[in-house]
Write a protein that holds these residues in place. Structure first.
Motif, PDB file in Angstrom:
ATOM      1  N   GLU A 172       0.864  -1.368  -0.259  1.00 25.30           N
ATOM      2  CA  GLU A 172      -0.010  -0.429  -0.155  1.00 25.30           C
ATOM      3  C   GLU A 172       0.569   1.094  -0.292  1.00 25.30           C
ATOM      4  OE1 GLU A 172      -2.187   0.094   3.411  1.00 25.30           O
ATOM      5  OE2 GLU A 172      -3.968  -1.800   2.568  1.00 25.30           O
ATOM      6  N   ILE A 173       0.401   2.100  -0.871  1.00 29.24           N
ATOM      7  CA  ILE A 173       0.894   3.786  -0.523  1.00 29.24           C
ATOM      8  C   ILE A 173       1.748   3.950   1.205  1.00 29.24           C
ATOM      9  CG2 ILE A 173       0.627   6.384  -0.714  1.00 29.24           C
ATOM     10  CD1 ILE A 173      -1.354   5.054  -2.707  1.00 29.24           C
ATOM     11  N   GLY A 174       2.811   4.323   1.631  1.00 31.29           N
ATOM     12  CA  GLY A 174       3.109   4.936   2.536  1.00 31.29           C
ATOM     13  C   GLY A 174       4.083   3.642   3.212  1.00 31.29           C
ATOM     14  N   ASP A 175       4.267   1.949   2.604  1.00 34.68           N
ATOM     15  CA  ASP A 175       4.778   1.396   2.973  1.00 34.68           C
ATOM     16  C   ASP A 175       6.853   1.098   2.977  1.00 34.68           C
ATOM     17  OD1 ASP A 175       2.289  -0.595   4.049  1.00 34.68           O
ATOM     18  OD2 ASP A 175       2.905  -1.684   1.564  1.00 34.68           O
ATOM     19  N   ARG A 176       7.606   1.143   4.171  1.00 33.31           N
ATOM     20  CA  ARG A 176       8.964   1.233   3.868  1.00 33.31           C
ATOM     21  C   ARG A 176       9.468   0.085   3.343  1.00 33.31           C
ATOM     22  NH1 ARG A 176      10.467   0.793   8.006  1.00 33.31           N
ATOM     23  NH2 ARG A 176      12.007   2.187   8.183  1.00 33.31           N
TER      24      ARG A 176
END
Length: 411
Positions: free
Chosen positions: A115-119
């Motif tokens: 997902e958007i924001g995953d490191r």
């Protein structure tokens, strides 16, 4: 997310190309969100073939993940790419780099698990040395919460390669012995740490003597690469070693085979001896080629020895073994979470300092991994002009001070 439009400090001495400075300024003053900074290799050759410039930002295709890059790994292989000494390199201009870490900015269609924001950390088939990369989801892995972006960029290639050579190719087990060249490098340190997870494994490390103080505790026995390490190893283990990992090639191939015990495994995973000067040397290439002992299968049969080669990037990008690499990564992340392994970061460099970073690797000066930090500003160096200006200002101030003191005394 990487900072765009950040102020940059003065170009370093290695970035004296005026065009580089102009291109960098254009990138930073640009408000176009569809452009990014990237390291460009304009052609094969020396350090002057590298520059930082603006480039169109990629967008994820079906099955790809778009990553806002925080850190990139720098390997000896990248020097060989720059010189054009690897087989079938892409035609320049190109963006070098095979591994990075960062934050998921968007995903293409048919993507699950991210997902958007995953490191994340990722393998990239070139193009890693940029502010943004897109790579197939099969090459992307989530980072542990405690892992820094620099550690992640130092983790994937080195530890996966070390693990697969030790356990998938050579079948490392309790009580065995391992010899690793370039023990102070990123792969060498990963090998040493992974060997420590198996009981009673003896590790022989070969490295430059100036690194010995820093890495002595990571191996069982440490020898200078410039001495006759064969005799030194045999003093400790007369029968030789079970596993030998060679990233040098050349004359070390024959030496390595001679050190193997019966049923021992020699693994070639690099050819750094072919890199001597700043540019490609046909003499060095030919010398390394002719120094390699011509392997006779009958001799291997008679001596019960195994010779193997390993290229993680070929395994990923040409041979499609992504699922195997993912299973290895899962095991490695488990060991990391158990605090049994931890990547060694030598130093952080700005994209604009890539020439200096490459020179450090070329000089074999690093202990652990060199990292390109995308958000880092270049460190200004004191140039001759700056020194002259400083001297003149100091002299002027001293003259003013003396005149002021004289005037006061007269009054």
């Amino acid at each position: 997310m990487a900072k765009e439009g950040a102020d940059m400090t003065e170009e370093t001495e290695y970035m004296i190309d005026k065009n580089v400075g102009k291109e960098t300024e254009n990138v930073e003053s640009s408000g176009d969100a569809k452009e990014m900074r990237a390291v460009i290799l304009a052609g094969f050759g020396g350090l002057n073939k590298l520059r930082v410039t603006k480039k169109a930002m990629p967008e994820p295709q079906d099955g790809e993940v778009k990553i806002r890059v925080k850190a990139c790994g720098l390997n000896f292989l990248d020097l060989m790419v720059r010189q054009g000494t690897i087989d079938n390199p892409p035609k320049p201009p190109l963006v070098p780099g095979f591994e990075c870490s960062g934050i998921v900015e968007s995903v293409g269609e048919n993507i699950k698990g991210f997902e958007i924001g995953d490191r994340v950390m990722a393998f990239v088939n070139y193009n890693a040395w940029a502010e943004v990369v897109c790579t197939p989801v099969d090459f992307v892995y989530k980072m542990p919460d405690e892992m820094t972006f620099a550690e992640a960029a130092a983790f994937s290639l080195n530890f996966v390669a070390a693990y697969m050579m030790l356990f998938e190719v050579a079948n490392l087990r309790e009580g065995m012995s391992v010899l690793v060249h370039s023990a102070g490098g990123g792969v060498g340190q990963a090998v040493a740490q992974l060997c420590s997870t198996v009981p009673n494994v003896t590790v022989f490390g070969i490295s430059s003597c100036f690194k010995h103080a820093a890495i002595r505790d990571s191996v069982t026995h440490l020898f200078d690469r410039n001495v006759d390490y064969i005799q030194e190893v045999k003093k400790v283990s007369p029968q030789g070693v079970d596993i030998l990992l060679d990233c040098l090639c050349g004359e070390n191939t024959g030496k390595g085979l001679s050190l193997l015990k019966p049923l021992g495994t020699y693994i070639l995973y690099g050819a750094s001896n072919m890199v001597t000067g700043e540019t490609k040397s046909f003499f060095s290439f030919a010398k390394s080629w002719w120094q390699v002992e011509k392997v006779n299968p009958i001799k291997l049969y008679e001596e019960n020895k195994v010779i193997a080669g390993f290229s993680l990037l070929n395994l990923l990008f040409k041979q499609g073994r992504c699922s195997l690499v993912k299973s290895v990564m899962d095991k490695l992340l488990c060991l990391y979470n158990q605090k049994k392994i931890k990547p060694v970061v030598d130093s952080l460099w700005a994209l604009e300092e890539v020439k200096e970073a490459m020179q450090r690797i070329h000089d074999r000066g690093n202990i652990g991994k060199l990292i390109l930090d995308v958000e880092k500003s270049p460190t200004p160096l004191v140039t001759t002009t700056n020194l002259i200006c400083f001297f003149l200002v100091t002299c002027r101030n001293e003259v003013i001070r003396k005149h002021t003191s004289t005037d006061r005394a007269v009054k």
